[in-house]
Motif scaffolding. Structure first.
Motif, PDB file in Angstrom:
ATOM      1  N   GLY A 295       0.783  -1.228   0.000  1.00 52.81           N
ATOM      2  CA  GLY A 295       0.000   0.000   0.000  1.00 52.81           C
ATOM      3  C   GLY A 295       0.816   1.280   0.000  1.00 52.81           C
ATOM      4  O   GLY A 295       0.256   2.372   0.075  1.00 52.81           O
ATOM      5  N   ASN A 296       2.138   1.179  -0.107  1.00 52.26           N
ATOM      6  CA  ASN A 296       3.002   2.352  -0.104  1.00 52.26           C
ATOM      7  C   ASN A 296       3.319   2.828  -1.517  1.00 52.26           C
ATOM      8  O   ASN A 296       3.302   2.055  -2.463  1.00 52.26           O
ATOM      9  N   VAL A 297       3.644   4.119  -1.617  1.00 53.48           N
ATOM     10  CA  VAL A 297       4.229   4.678  -2.827  1.00 53.48           C
ATOM     11  C   VAL A 297       5.737   4.695  -2.600  1.00 53.48           C
ATOM     12  O   VAL A 297       6.253   5.471  -1.795  1.00 53.48           O
ATOM     13  N   HIS A 298       6.447   3.809  -3.291  1.00 55.96           N
ATOM     14  CA  HIS A 298       7.878   3.615  -3.071  1.00 55.96           C
ATOM     15  C   HIS A 298       8.629   4.081  -4.305  1.00 55.96           C
ATOM     16  O   HIS A 298       8.462   3.525  -5.397  1.00 55.96           O
ATOM     17  N   ALA A 299       9.449   5.121  -4.148  1.00 51.10           N
ATOM     18  CA  ALA A 299      10.175   5.693  -5.281  1.00 51.10           C
ATOM     19  C   ALA A 299      11.560   5.072  -5.409  1.00 51.10           C
ATOM     20  O   ALA A 299      12.220   4.769  -4.414  1.00 51.10           O
ATOM     21  N   LEU A 300      11.990   4.918  -6.655  1.00 48.39           N
ATOM     22  CA  LEU A 300      13.312   4.391  -6.986  1.00 48.39           C
ATOM     23  C   LEU A 300      14.036   5.486  -7.748  1.00 48.39           C
ATOM     24  O   LEU A 300      13.590   5.902  -8.821  1.00 48.39           O
ATOM     25  N   VAL A 301      15.131   5.991  -7.185  1.00 44.08           N
ATOM     26  CA  VAL A 301      15.855   7.097  -7.803  1.00 44.08           C
ATOM     27  C   VAL A 301      17.304   6.697  -8.027  1.00 44.08           C
ATOM     28  O   VAL A 301      17.825   5.784  -7.384  1.00 44.08           O
ATOM     29  N   GLY A 302      17.952   7.392  -8.962  1.00 41.08           N
ATOM     30  CA  GLY A 302      19.353   7.115  -9.248  1.00 41.08           C
ATOM     31  C   GLY A 302      19.716   7.587 -10.636  1.00 41.08           C
ATOM     32  O   GLY A 302      18.859   7.995 -11.425  1.00 41.08           O
TER      33      GLY A 302
ATOM     34  N   VAL B 284       9.298  13.454  -5.769  1.00 42.20           N
ATOM     35  CA  VAL B 284       9.521  12.298  -4.899  1.00 42.20           C
ATOM     36  C   VAL B 284       9.447  12.706  -3.434  1.00 42.20           C
ATOM     37  O   VAL B 284       8.826  12.032  -2.614  1.00 42.20           O
ATOM     38  N   GLY B 285      10.064  13.834  -3.108  1.00 41.18           N
ATOM     39  CA  GLY B 285      10.055  14.295  -1.729  1.00 41.18           C
ATOM     40  C   GLY B 285       8.659  14.596  -1.210  1.00 41.18           C
ATOM     41  O   GLY B 285       8.367  14.404  -0.025  1.00 41.18           O
ATOM     42  N   ARG B 286       7.776  15.066  -2.087  1.00 43.93           N
ATOM     43  CA  ARG B 286       6.410  15.405  -1.669  1.00 43.93           C
ATOM     44  C   ARG B 286       5.475  14.202  -1.659  1.00 43.93           C
ATOM     45  O   ARG B 286       4.557  14.147  -0.843  1.00 43.93           O
TER      46      ARG B 286
ATOM     47  N   ASP C 249       6.273   7.616  -0.052  1.00 43.48           N
ATOM     48  CA  ASP C 249       6.341   7.189   1.347  1.00 43.48           C
ATOM     49  C   ASP C 249       7.763   6.770   1.708  1.00 43.48           C
ATOM     50  O   ASP C 249       8.194   6.949   2.860  1.00 43.48           O
ATOM     51  N   ARG C 250       8.478   6.208   0.739  1.00 44.38           N
ATOM     52  CA  ARG C 250       9.833   5.743   0.975  1.00 44.38           C
ATOM     53  C   ARG C 250      10.625   5.843  -0.325  1.00 44.38           C
ATOM     54  O   ARG C 250      10.046   5.802  -1.418  1.00 44.38           O
ATOM     55  N   VAL C 251      11.947   5.988  -0.189  1.00 48.46           N
ATOM     56  CA  VAL C 251      12.807   6.200  -1.357  1.00 48.46           C
ATOM     57  C   VAL C 251      14.021   5.270  -1.268  1.00 48.46           C
ATOM     58  O   VAL C 251      14.681   5.200  -0.226  1.00 48.46           O
TER      59      VAL C 251
ATOM     60  N   ALA D 248      16.232  10.415   3.082  1.00 46.08           N
ATOM     61  CA  ALA D 248      16.937   9.965   1.881  1.00 46.08           C
ATOM     62  C   ALA D 248      17.453  11.111   1.030  1.00 46.08           C
ATOM     63  O   ALA D 248      18.573  11.053   0.498  1.00 46.08           O
ATOM     64  N   LEU D 249      16.643  12.157   0.872  1.00 48.51           N
ATOM     65  CA  LEU D 249      16.951  13.188  -0.114  1.00 48.51           C
ATOM     66  C   LEU D 249      17.767  14.327   0.489  1.00 48.51           C
ATOM     67  O   LEU D 249      17.430  15.506   0.349  1.00 48.51           O
ATOM     68  N   THR D 250      18.857  13.971   1.159  1.00 45.17           N
ATOM     69  CA  THR D 250      19.774  14.975   1.698  1.00 45.17           C
ATOM     70  C   THR D 250      20.861  15.247   0.663  1.00 45.17           C
ATOM     71  O   THR D 250      21.164  14.401  -0.185  1.00 45.17           O
ATOM     72  N   PRO D 251      21.453  16.430   0.705  1.00 42.47           N
ATOM     73  CA  PRO D 251      22.522  16.724  -0.262  1.00 42.47           C
ATOM     74  C   PRO D 251      23.646  15.695  -0.234  1.00 42.47           C
ATOM     75  O   PRO D 251      24.163  15.311  -1.296  1.00 42.47           O
ATOM     76  N   GLU D 252      24.019  15.235   0.952  1.00 39.67           N
ATOM     77  CA  GLU D 252      25.116  14.283   1.058  1.00 39.67           C
ATOM     78  C   GLU D 252      24.770  12.962   0.386  1.00 39.67           C
ATOM     79  O   GLU D 252      25.580  12.403  -0.368  1.00 39.67           O
ATOM     80  N   ARG D 253      23.577  12.459   0.648  1.00 41.38           N
ATOM     81  CA  ARG D 253      23.191  11.170   0.075  1.00 41.38           C
ATOM     82  C   ARG D 253      23.007  11.273  -1.434  1.00 41.38           C
ATOM     83  O   ARG D 253      23.376  10.363  -2.183  1.00 41.38           O
TER      84      ARG D 253
END
Length: 250
Positions: A41-48, A206-208, A211-213, A229-234
């Protein structure tokens, strides 16, 4: 679940478990021991980055590519329907194929030239209405803008009503109105309990909306809430890390 039921009926989505999933083509490592879990039931984003293996992971999930490791769909009951929305649609724009023809070809078994069967007509109409394309059903696909074609792709992913939706950069060709349609759909899917695995380059969206990234560049570099997850360092680590071997995998 029958096709006559409304597309907004609450559905129970599955969990997805990736456990040490690896993919090697020739001498190129596409995926390297990828492990993470998509909660039901989550919205799970895949980034890269491009070439980081995101689309390959999706194809592995859909059974289109071989892999090592374990990949499981954990349904709450009987296995349900998986909807898939690709990044783009490749076709001959000169074909005299209308939006209705395309939807018929994608959603029913009988030939599209025989028209939409009554069995699918209501569902197709509702899906097109949800993406704002109901008034363009007789328009040729080749005459649509890129954003309009992307909306039609979103509509075909809704038939039959899915419990799991796999989205490969669905926002890439959308205009502002289309983005609003997509964001509304994403909210509907979450409210209905549908599981969504969503590849996306728009990190602000994705940030808005997620539910998870999970950050993927051949291997998982992070798996956390959007805020974590969406920090400048990461993100710097994700997009500057060089894959271990040469070759590309989107």
């Amino acid at each position: 679940m029958t096709i006559q039921q409304t597309l907004t009926t609450p559905l129970a989505g599955p969990a997805i478990e990736f456990a040490d999933v690896s993919l090697t083509l020739g001498r190129t490592t596409i995926l390297d021991q990828v492990s993470f879990r998509v909660q039901p039931g989550n919205v799970h984003a895949l980034v890269g980055p491009n070439g980081g293996g995101k689309s390959s992971l999706i194809k592995t999930l859909l059974g289109q590519m071989p892999h090592q490791g374990r990949l499981s769909l954990q349904w709450p009951g009987e296995p349900g329907t998986i909807g898939y929305v690709p990044q783009a649609l490749e076709f001959d724009r000169g074909l005299p194929m209308t939006v209705d023809d395309f939807m018929a070809a994608m959603c029913q078994r009988r030939p599209a030239f025989l028209g939409i069967s009554r069995h699918y007509s209501v569902a197709i109409g509702e899906a097109l209405e949800r993406v704002g394309m109901q008034d363009k059903r007789k328009r040729r696909m080749g005459a649509l803008s890129g954003g309009e074609r992307q909306r039609v792709l979103l509509a075909q992913g809704l038939i039959p009503a899915p419990q799991l939706l796999v989205l490969d950069e669905p926002m890439s060709a959308l205009d502002e109105a289309g983005i609003q349609v997509f964001e509304r759909l994403l909210g509907d899917w979450r409210q209905s309990g549908i599981s969504v695995l969503w590849i996306e380059h728009d990190l602000e969206a994705v940030g808005r909306l997620a539910d998870r990234v999970t950050g993927l560049n051949r291997r998982v570099l992070f798996d956390a809430t959007p805020k974590q997850a969406l920090t400048p360092e990461r993100l710097l680590s994700l997009f500057s890390t060089h894959p271990r071997t040469s070759g590309s995998a989107a």
